[in-house]
Design a protein around this motif. Structure first.
Motif, PDB file in Angstrom:
ATOM      1  N   ASP A   1       6.908  57.920  48.466  1.00  0.00           N
ATOM      2  CA  ASP A   1       5.819  56.941  48.497  1.00  0.00           C
ATOM      3  C   ASP A   1       6.305  55.548  48.116  1.00  0.00           C
TER       4      ASP A   1
ATOM      5  N   THR B   1      -0.018  52.457  56.881  1.00  0.00           N
ATOM      6  CA  THR B   1       0.963  53.168  56.059  1.00  0.00           C
ATOM      7  C   THR B   1       1.071  54.615  56.512  1.00  0.00           C
TER       8      THR B   1
ATOM      9  N   CYS C   1       8.301  57.910  60.368  1.00  0.00           N
ATOM     10  CA  CYS C   1       9.488  58.275  59.586  1.00  0.00           C
ATOM     11  C   CYS C   1       9.708  59.780  59.601  1.00  0.00           C
TER      12      CYS C   1
ATOM     13  N   LYS D   1       4.401  56.395  57.965  1.00  0.00           N
ATOM     14  CA  LYS D   1       4.939  57.621  57.364  1.00  0.00           C
ATOM     15  C   LYS D   1       5.146  58.685  58.432  1.00  0.00           C
TER      16      LYS D   1
ATOM     17  N   VAL E   1      10.654  60.144  53.356  1.00  0.00           N
ATOM     18  CA  VAL E   1      10.487  58.938  52.554  1.00  0.00           C
ATOM     19  C   VAL E   1       9.533  59.207  51.402  1.00  0.00           C
TER      20      VAL E   1
ATOM     21  N   LEU F   1       8.171  54.086  51.048  1.00  0.00           N
ATOM     22  CA  LEU F   1       7.213  53.733  52.089  1.00  0.00           C
ATOM     23  C   LEU F   1       6.490  52.431  51.729  1.00  0.00           C
TER      24      LEU F   1
END
Length: 150
Positions: A46, A30, A37, A34, A44, A49
């Motif tokens: 949370d 994750t 991105c 992130k 983004v 995401l």
């Protein structure tokens, strides 16, 4: 089931996957997603995401393995980007809005993905795209390389 990919397309996806897999764990976490991105200029939340991870992480392991990545990304080889998407992608690289992507701009953006891209890598990338040999990438060259993969 993703569309059938050529060996060249699979290699391209593998290279892309390794750019995102910063810790070389063989999966995209994750945190790494992130970072990708953010490096693309996407802010983004949370929740977004988390939704993106759920979409890609089919086995609910908490990370995206290469097969999961391929399943999501394969369709991108057959989708033609819109003119607006091409323009936005070019503008992301053309940080000084000069109408060209310089070696320095290419290095800056590529290092956002993976912090160890060196000048030799960038020069090879530049040489493969820079058809008019002016040591920078214009919008026409950029679009041509993007669409050549379609």
């Amino acid at each position: 089931m993703p569309p059938k990919l050529s060996q060249s397309q699979l290699k391209e996806l593998k290279d892309c996957f390794h750019l995102f897999d910063n810790d070389n764990s063989g999966t995209i976490s994750t945190r790494e997603l992130k970072k990708v991105c953010e490096s693309l200029g996407l802010k983004v939340k949370d929740r977004e995401l988390s939704q993106l991870m759920q979409l890609m992480d089919k086995d609910s392991s908490g990370s995206i393995d290469f097969n999961e990545f391929v399943n999501v990304m394969a369709e991108q080889f057959y989708r033609v980007p819109t003119p607006a998407e091409l323009e936005a992608a070019f503008d992301h690289f053309d940080q000084d809005k000069s109408g060209y992507i310089s070696e320095e701009e290419l290095l800056l953006v590529m290092n956002r993905f993976k912090g160890n891209v060196n000048k030799a890598d960038i020069q090879r990338m530049l040489q493969s795209v820079d058809k008019d040999k002016d040591n920078k990438i214009n919008k026409k060259e950029f679009i041509a390389v993007i669409l050549s993969n379609k």
